[in-house]
Design a protein around this motif. Structure first.
Motif, PDB file in Angstrom:
ATOM      1  N   LEU A   1       0.801  -1.224   0.000  1.00 25.28           N
ATOM      2  CA  LEU A   1       0.000   0.000   0.000  1.00 25.28           C
ATOM      3  C   LEU A   1       0.834   1.275   0.000  1.00 25.28           C
ATOM      4  N   LEU A   2       2.122   1.165   0.283  1.00 23.74           N
ATOM      5  CA  LEU A   2       2.955   2.361   0.425  1.00 23.74           C
ATOM      6  C   LEU A   2       2.949   3.252  -0.817  1.00 23.74           C
ATOM      7  N   ALA A   3       2.750   2.638  -1.980  1.00 21.04           N
ATOM      8  CA  ALA A   3       2.736   3.427  -3.221  1.00 21.04           C
ATOM      9  C   ALA A   3       1.395   4.138  -3.425  1.00 21.04           C
ATOM     10  N   GLU A   4       0.398   3.853  -2.579  1.00 16.93           N
ATOM     11  CA  GLU A   4      -0.924   4.445  -2.730  1.00 16.93           C
ATOM     12  C   GLU A   4      -1.113   5.603  -1.752  1.00 16.93           C
ATOM     13  N   ASP A   5      -2.183   6.366  -1.979  1.00 19.70           N
ATOM     14  CA  ASP A   5      -2.498   7.519  -1.137  1.00 19.70           C
ATOM     15  C   ASP A   5      -3.578   7.114  -0.139  1.00 19.70           C
ATOM     16  N   PHE A   6      -3.223   6.945   1.111  1.00 20.17           N
ATOM     17  CA  PHE A   6      -4.203   6.584   2.141  1.00 20.17           C
ATOM     18  C   PHE A   6      -3.807   7.249   3.456  1.00 20.17           C
ATOM     19  N   ASP A   7      -4.804   7.513   4.301  1.00 14.33           N
ATOM     20  CA  ASP A   7      -4.517   8.165   5.575  1.00 14.33           C
ATOM     21  C   ASP A   7      -5.055   7.390   6.773  1.00 14.33           C
ATOM     22  N   ALA A   8      -5.626   6.202   6.527  1.00 11.18           N
ATOM     23  CA  ALA A   8      -6.115   5.380   7.633  1.00 11.18           C
ATOM     24  C   ALA A   8      -6.215   3.928   7.190  1.00 11.18           C
ATOM     25  N   VAL A   9      -5.975   3.024   8.151  1.00 16.63           N
ATOM     26  CA  VAL A   9      -6.126   1.589   7.899  1.00 16.63           C
ATOM     27  C   VAL A   9      -7.022   0.991   8.970  1.00 16.63           C
ATOM     28  N   PHE A  10      -8.076   0.324   8.525  1.00 17.26           N
ATOM     29  CA  PHE A  10      -8.881  -0.505   9.421  1.00 17.26           C
ATOM     30  C   PHE A  10      -8.455  -1.942   9.176  1.00 17.26           C
ATOM     31  N   ALA A  11      -7.837  -2.570  10.165  1.00 16.21           N
ATOM     32  CA  ALA A  11      -7.354  -3.939  10.024  1.00 16.21           C
ATOM     33  C   ALA A  11      -8.373  -4.921  10.596  1.00 16.21           C
ATOM     34  N   GLY A  12      -8.479  -6.077   9.946  1.00 12.06           N
ATOM     35  CA  GLY A  12      -9.449  -7.081  10.378  1.00 12.06           C
ATOM     36  C   GLY A  12      -9.081  -7.806  11.644  1.00 12.06           C
ATOM     37  N   SER A  13      -7.845  -7.633  12.135  1.00 12.47           N
ATOM     38  CA  SER A  13      -7.429  -8.230  13.407  1.00 12.47           C
ATOM     39  C   SER A  13      -6.294  -7.403  13.980  1.00 12.47           C
ATOM     40  N   ASP A  14      -6.027  -7.602  15.264  1.00 13.55           N
ATOM     41  CA  ASP A  14      -4.939  -6.859  15.911  1.00 13.55           C
ATOM     42  C   ASP A  14      -3.567  -7.311  15.424  1.00 13.55           C
ATOM     43  N   GLN A  15      -3.432  -8.605  15.088  1.00 14.39           N
ATOM     44  CA  GLN A  15      -2.145  -9.071  14.533  1.00 14.39           C
ATOM     45  C   GLN A  15      -1.825  -8.326  13.244  1.00 14.39           C
ATOM     46  N   ILE A  16      -2.816  -8.239  12.359  1.00  9.10           N
ATOM     47  CA  ILE A  16      -2.624  -7.540  11.094  1.00  9.10           C
ATOM     48  C   ILE A  16      -2.289  -6.071  11.357  1.00  9.10           C
ATOM     49  N   ALA A  17      -3.020  -5.457  12.274  1.00  6.51           N
ATOM     50  CA  ALA A  17      -2.813  -4.036  12.566  1.00  6.51           C
ATOM     51  C   ALA A  17      -1.398  -3.784  13.085  1.00  6.51           C
ATOM     52  N   ARG A  18      -0.895  -4.680  13.931  1.00  5.97           N
ATOM     53  CA  ARG A  18       0.448  -4.455  14.468  1.00  5.97           C
ATOM     54  C   ARG A  18       1.504  -4.600  13.372  1.00  5.97           C
ATOM     55  N   GLY A  19       1.311  -5.563  12.469  1.00  6.46           N
ATOM     56  CA  GLY A  19       2.227  -5.694  11.344  1.00  6.46           C
ATOM     57  C   GLY A  19       2.220  -4.458  10.465  1.00  6.46           C
ATOM     58  N   ILE A  20       1.039  -3.912  10.247  1.00  7.12           N
ATOM     59  CA  ILE A  20       0.918  -2.690   9.434  1.00  7.12           C
ATOM     60  C   ILE A  20       1.637  -1.530  10.116  1.00  7.12           C
ATOM     61  N   ALA A  21       1.412  -1.368  11.420  1.00 10.83           N
ATOM     62  CA  ALA A  21       2.042  -0.261  12.145  1.00 10.83           C
ATOM     63  C   ALA A  21       3.571  -0.370  12.099  1.00 10.83           C
ATOM     64  N   ASP A  22       4.085  -1.598  12.191  1.00 11.32           N
ATOM     65  CA  ASP A  22       5.540  -1.797  12.132  1.00 11.32           C
ATOM     66  C   ASP A  22       6.115  -1.347  10.793  1.00 11.32           C
ATOM     67  N   THR A  23       5.464  -1.758   9.710  1.00  9.19           N
ATOM     68  CA  THR A  23       5.955  -1.412   8.374  1.00  9.19           C
ATOM     69  C   THR A  23       5.845   0.086   8.113  1.00  9.19           C
ATOM     70  N   LEU A  24       4.754   0.695   8.532  1.00 10.91           N
ATOM     71  CA  LEU A  24       4.593   2.137   8.348  1.00 10.91           C
ATOM     72  C   LEU A  24       5.690   2.895   9.087  1.00 10.91           C
ATOM     73  N   ARG A  25       6.001   2.464  10.301  1.00  9.67           N
ATOM     74  CA  ARG A  25       7.045   3.143  11.081  1.00  9.67           C
ATOM     75  C   ARG A  25       8.403   3.001  10.405  1.00  9.67           C
ATOM     76  N   THR A  26       8.693   1.789   9.901  1.00 12.45           N
ATOM     77  CA  THR A  26       9.966   1.555   9.214  1.00 12.45           C
ATOM     78  C   THR A  26      10.078   2.414   7.950  1.00 12.45           C
ATOM     79  N   ALA A  27       8.942   2.628   7.280  1.00 14.67           N
ATOM     80  CA  ALA A  27       8.935   3.415   6.041  1.00 14.67           C
ATOM     81  C   ALA A  27       8.900   4.920   6.300  1.00 14.67           C
ATOM     82  N   GLY A  28       8.895   5.325   7.565  1.00 12.03           N
ATOM     83  CA  GLY A  28       8.889   6.747   7.878  1.00 12.03           C
ATOM     84  C   GLY A  28       7.511   7.372   7.938  1.00 12.03           C
ATOM     85  N   ARG A  29       6.449   6.536   7.900  1.00 16.78           N
ATOM     86  CA  ARG A  29       5.083   7.054   8.036  1.00 16.78           C
ATOM     87  C   ARG A  29       4.712   7.091   9.522  1.00 16.78           C
ATOM     88  N   ARG A  30       4.302   8.245  10.002  1.00 15.62           N
ATOM     89  CA  ARG A  30       3.984   8.396  11.415  1.00 15.62           C
ATOM     90  C   ARG A  30       2.554   7.927  11.698  1.00 15.62           C
TER      91      ARG A  30
END
Length: 326
Positions: free
Chosen positions: A221-250
């Motif tokens: 999703l990093l190549a797309e324009d989005f400002d929020a993610v609703f994840a279907g589970s907390d495991q998925i959400a934590r993985g998303i948050a990790d990748t966003l942080r690594t990519a410099g997205r706050r």
């Protein structure tokens, strides 16, 4: 101590003491309370075997689950025990491990032990075949539901929970919302995604219930324009948050993230802590136990009973102050 001692201390007959201690007969409230106070003062405990023989009940309830790791069954059981404990009833937990043969073995075992009723639960919310037909005791399905509409089932309102999640994201000003969830064939993934679709800026991404899938989806999703993610589970959400942080997205300044399940080991260990939808598993267990007690007492409530989910807000969606349920 015997019941005669209790009767003498309360100034009533043995028969009146027995009625008061077993909630039988028509007695004045003050008489019933006086007998109970005397029993407590003397340390009297009714003989469980004698009570069982007289009432035709064992004061035990069976719980059959397919959730081997206990992620869903343990909170449900704790809620059920809270409700059943008031009636001095015990819960026998049986893990069927998704094995129909093992499940039927446990069913026969529980019936041999003359349980007063059975709660059936598991780790998937979709409907399942009935435990059996013409069973001699009432059965209530919790979290899972029965395909037989005449059975009693208690389930979370997953669609309502998903709607609360996306409405919260919209309320904090997010307009480009994406949804990342589990396998497309999974009932919960379908229900949660279906409720969220009208608010999404792109079709949902289906995958696995895992952090690894969350990280993979976020990278896509990093190549797309989005400002929020609703994840279907907390495991998925934590993985998303990790990748966003690594990519410099706050998170949540650039991208707000919200999960589903409110699994404490996931939401509190995430950076930042995750907002999440809570299915109130304890409450489901209490409701299932109360419905089972009513059925045992001759007041069944067949059909599908839906309980609301609640939204717990944390730093991943920019809430200020302590955790707040919605």
């Amino acid at each position: 101590m015997t019941i005669r001692d209790v009767a003498a201390a309360a100034g009533v007959s043995v028969g009146t003491a027995s009625k008061a201690l077993n909630d039988r007969g028509t007695l004045r409230a003050e008489t019933r309370q006086r007998v109970r106070d005397a029993a407590d003062r003397l340390g009297f405990e009714a003989n469980a075997v004698a009570r069982t023989l007289k009432a035709g009940r064992t004061y035990t309830v069976g719980m059959i689950t397919t959730d081997s790791i206990g992620r869903f069954s343990i909170p449900l059981m704790l809620g059920a025990e809270d409700a059943l404990g008031a009636g001095q009833m015990s819960v026998l937990l049986c893990d069927a491990r998704d094995d129909p043969i093992r499940e039927q073995y446990y069913l026969r075992t529980l019936l041999t032990r003359r349980v007063d009723g059975i709660v059936v639960t598991g780790r998937r919310a979709q409907a399942r075949p009935p435990l059996g037909t013409d069973l001699p005791v009432p059965v209530v399905y919790a979290f899972v539901s029965s395909t037989d509409p005449s059975d009693c089932s208690v389930v979370p309102d997953e669609a309502g929970g998903a709607l609360k999640a996306v409405e919260h994201l919209q309320a904090i000003g997010r307009r480009r919302i994406v949804h990342v969830t589990g396998p497309e064939h999974h009932s919960s993934a379908q229900v949660r995604a279906g409720a969220a679709v009208p608010a999404l800026s792109r079709p949902p991404l289906f995958g696995e219930w895992s952090e690894a899938w969350g990280r993979q989806a976020a990278a896509m999703l990093l190549a797309e324009d989005f400002d929020a993610v609703f994840a279907g589970s907390d495991q998925i959400a934590r993985g998303i948050a990790d990748t966003l942080r690594t990519a410099g997205r706050r998170v949540p300044d650039d991208v707000a993230v919200i999960g589903f399940d409110n699994w404490d080991v996931m939401v509190t260990a995430s950076q930042p802590p995750l907002s999440s939808v809570d299915m109130d598993l304890d409450g489901l267990g209490r409701t299932a136990a109360n419905l089972l007690l009513a059925a045992i007492n001759g007041e069944p409530a067949p059909g599908r009973h839906v309980r609301p989910c609640r939204l717990v807000l944390r730093e991943s969606t920019a809430t200020a102050g302590p955790v707040r349920p919605v």
